[in-house]
Design an enzyme around this catalytic site. Structure first.
Site, PDB file in Angstrom:
ATOM      1  N   HIS A 159     -80.036 -15.436 -35.088  1.00 10.57           N
ATOM      2  CA  HIS A 159     -78.593 -15.274 -34.899  1.00 10.57           C
ATOM      3  C   HIS A 159     -78.018 -14.095 -35.686  1.00 10.57           C
ATOM      4  O   HIS A 159     -76.838 -13.775 -35.547  1.00 10.57           O
ATOM      5  CB  HIS A 159     -77.881 -16.565 -35.309  1.00 10.57           C
ATOM      6  CG  HIS A 159     -76.550 -16.754 -34.639  1.00 10.57           C
ATOM      7  ND1 HIS A 159     -76.149 -16.018 -33.540  1.00 10.57           N
ATOM      8  CD2 HIS A 159     -75.513 -17.597 -34.909  1.00 10.57           C
ATOM      9  CE1 HIS A 159     -74.949 -16.388 -33.163  1.00 10.57           C
ATOM     10  NE2 HIS A 159     -74.535 -17.342 -33.986  1.00 10.57           N
ATOM     11  N   ARG A 160     -78.826 -13.450 -36.505  1.00  8.90           N
ATOM     12  CA  ARG A 160     -78.352 -12.253 -37.200  1.00  8.90           C
ATOM     13  C   ARG A 160     -78.185 -11.088 -36.234  1.00  8.90           C
ATOM     14  O   ARG A 160     -77.287 -10.256 -36.414  1.00  8.90           O
ATOM     15  CB  ARG A 160     -79.344 -11.846 -38.303  1.00  8.90           C
ATOM     16  CG  ARG A 160     -79.498 -12.848 -39.423  1.00  8.90           C
ATOM     17  CD  ARG A 160     -80.606 -12.422 -40.383  1.00  8.90           C
ATOM     18  NE  ARG A 160     -81.904 -12.322 -39.701  1.00  8.90           N
ATOM     19  CZ  ARG A 160     -83.022 -11.941 -40.307  1.00  8.90           C
ATOM     20  NH1 ARG A 160     -83.005 -11.594 -41.591  1.00  8.90           N
ATOM     21  NH2 ARG A 160     -84.158 -11.899 -39.633  1.00  8.90           N
TER      22      ARG A 160
END
Length: 407
Positions: A380-381
Site C-alpha cells: 500500500h506504500r
C-alpha cells in the site's frame, strides 16, 4: 596453487547463504564445474560448483552456517601444496569472528544438573588469557543463551573449531527440561522452511499490506479449456491460464509489476510470474519469465516442468531469478480463499481459491455457475486501492471471457 571456494551472488536480492550439505569430503578429488556443496539462498537450494580441479583440501564452513557473499568456505588444490593461514580464513567468517568474553566461574551454578558440571567450552589455546576465557559463539547462540539465562561456559560447541552454535544451546536447553508433554517427533527448523520464515516475517513487519477479494465466474474458462484440449490434444493447466491472464493484466496495470527501492518506484519492463509450489522441504517459487510474450501452451508446459523439477529438487538459480509478481494457487486443496504475504521485493501477490459450483442470480434468474475467489495482496506504500481494484477487474474480464483473449 590453492583456490578458494567462495559464496557467489546468485540473484539480485541475495545477501547471504546457508550451507545445506557438502557433496564432497575433505581429501576427495573434484573437477572444475562439479557440484561440491548445496547452499540455500533466499528460498531455493542450489549447488555451488568447484571453481578449479584438484583435491578438496579443507572445508572451512560447516552445514547450517549462515554466511555473507564472498565468504571463503573451502580450499581446493594439490595435496602436496602448503595451506594458507587457516586461522585468518576461519576468523573471517562472521560467526567465527563474533567472540564473547565470559569470566570463568569458580563453582558450578546450583541450578545446573550434575551432568553438565563436567562440560567445558572448547577454545583455541591462543584465545585463553590468564583470568578471562574467550568463548567462540555465533550471534544466534549468544542471543538464545541470553534470553534463556544460560552460561555459555557450560556448553560444548560442535561448530567449526569448537564454535558454539544455536543448536548447541537448544540441545542444552532440551536436556534441562524435566517435565512437559510427550514429544512424538522433532524436526530441524532449517533450509527452505527457515528461509521462508525469515522472508515472510520481514515482509509482514516492513510492508503495509492490503488485500482486495473478488469472486469471479470461471464457467466459461472451464468450457474453453475443454474445447482447447479437444482441438489441440493438449491439457492446459488452470494455473497456466491464471499466469497468462495475470501477465496480460500487469501489462495494462504496470504499477503492480514494480518494486520500491529507497525513494524510487521501479516499474519492470518484463513480466516474470512466480508460481508458488509446495514441496516436502517447503514452499518454492520458480519463475515463468516474460509470461506476457508466451502462448498458453508454452506456459503450461513450462509450469509442469518447474513443478517436476521442484519435487525432484532439480531447480537451479536461474529458475528463481528476476521474479516480478507471484501467483499462489491452493484451489486444489479445497481452500475457498486466503491471503498470501508479499514476496519482497515484489509489490503484490495473487492468491487463488478453489472452483466451486454455486447458485448465481443472472438477469433475475438463478443459475448454477462455477465460481472462484481471487485475493490480491499489495504494497500500500506504492499501490492505492483503485489501481489494485482495476487490476482485478481486468483479470476477471479476461478469465470470464476467454473467447475474446489471444491465449
Amino acid at each position: 596453487m590453492v583456490t578458494k571456494v567462495v559464496i557467489t551472488k546468485m540473484s539480485m536480492v541475495m545477501e547471504e547463504a546457508t550451507i545445506v550439505e557438502w557433496l564432497k569430503n575433505e581429501g576427495d578429488t573434484v573437477e572444475k564445474g562439479e557440484p561440491i556443496v548445496e547452499i540455500l539462498t533466499e528460498k531455493e537450494t542450489v549447488e555451488l560448483e568447484a571453481p578449479a580441479s584438484g583435491v578438496l583440501l579443507k572445508i572451512l564452513a560447516e552445514e547450517a552456517m549462515e554466511l555473507p557473499i564472498d565468504a571463503v568456505i573451502a580450499l581446493i588444490g594439490d595435496p602436496n601444496e602448503p595451506l594458507p593461514d587457516l586461522e585468518s580464513l576461519v576468523t573471517a567468517l562472521p560467526q567465527e569472528a563474533s567472540v564473547v568474553e565470559i569470566e570463568s566461574p569458580t563453582e558450578t551454578p546450583p541450578s545446573l544438573k550434575p551432568e553438565f558440571a563436567h562440560q567445558e567450552a572448547i577454545t583455541s589455546t591462543d584465545l585463553v588469557e590468564e583470568h578471562t576465557k574467550r568463548i567462540i559463539a555465533s550471534p544466534r547462540a549468544k542471543k538464545l543463551a541470553t534470553e534463556r539465562g544460560i552460561d555459555l561456559n557450560y556448553i560444548t560447541g560442535t561448530g567449526l573449531r569448537g564454535r558454539i552454535v544455536e543448536r548447541d544451546v537448544e540441545a542444552f536447553l532440551s536436556l534441562m527440561v524435566s517435565e512437559g508433554p510427550k514429544i512424538k517427533e522433532e524436526r530441524k527448523f532449517f533450509g527452505i522452511q527457515k528461509m521462508t520464515a525469515k522472508k515472510v516475517t520481514e515482509s509482514y513487519q516492513t510492508i503495509p499490506q492490503l488485500t482486495h477479494v473478488m469472486e469471479i465466474d470461471v464457467t466459461n474458462i472451464m468450457n474453453y479449456r475443454t474445447k482447447l484440449a479437444e482441438e489441440k490434444g493438449m491439457k492446459i493447466s488452470y494455473t497456466a491460464f491464471l499466469v497468462k491472464a495475470v501477465a496480460e493484466s500487469l501489462v495494462k496495470h504496470p504499477i503492480l509489476n514494480s518494486t520500491l527501492s529507497g525513494d524510487i518506484i521501479k516499474i519492470y519492463e518484463d513480466v516474470n510470474i512466480g508460481v508458488a509450489i509446495a514441496t516436502q522441504d517447503g514452499l518454492v517459487v520458480p519463475v515463468v519469465h516474460k509470461a506476457s510474450t508466451k502462448p498458453i501452451e508454452s506456459i503450461s508446459t513450462e509450469i509442469k516442468s518447474l513443478i517436476k523439477k521442484a519435487r525432484e529438487k532439480k531447480l537451479r538459480s536461474n529458475d528463481f531469478m528476476q521474479r516480478t509478481f507471484t501467483v499462489s494457487n491452493l484451489g486444489m486443496y479445497g481452500i475457498e480463499f486466503f491471503t498470501a504475504i508479499i514476496n519482497p521485493p515484489e509489490a503484490a501477490i495473487l492468491s487463488v481459491g478453489r472452483m466451486a459450483e454455486k447458485p448465481v442470480v443472472i438477469n433475475g434468474g438463478i443459475h448454477i455457475r462455477s465460481m472462484m475467489y481471487l485475493s490480491l495482496t499489495y504494497d500500500h506504500r506504492i499501490i492505492d486501492g483503485a489501481p489494485a481494484a482495476a487490476f482485478l477487474q481486468t483479470l476477471r474480464e479476461l478469465l470470464e471471457n476467454p473467447n475474446e483473449v489471444a491465449w
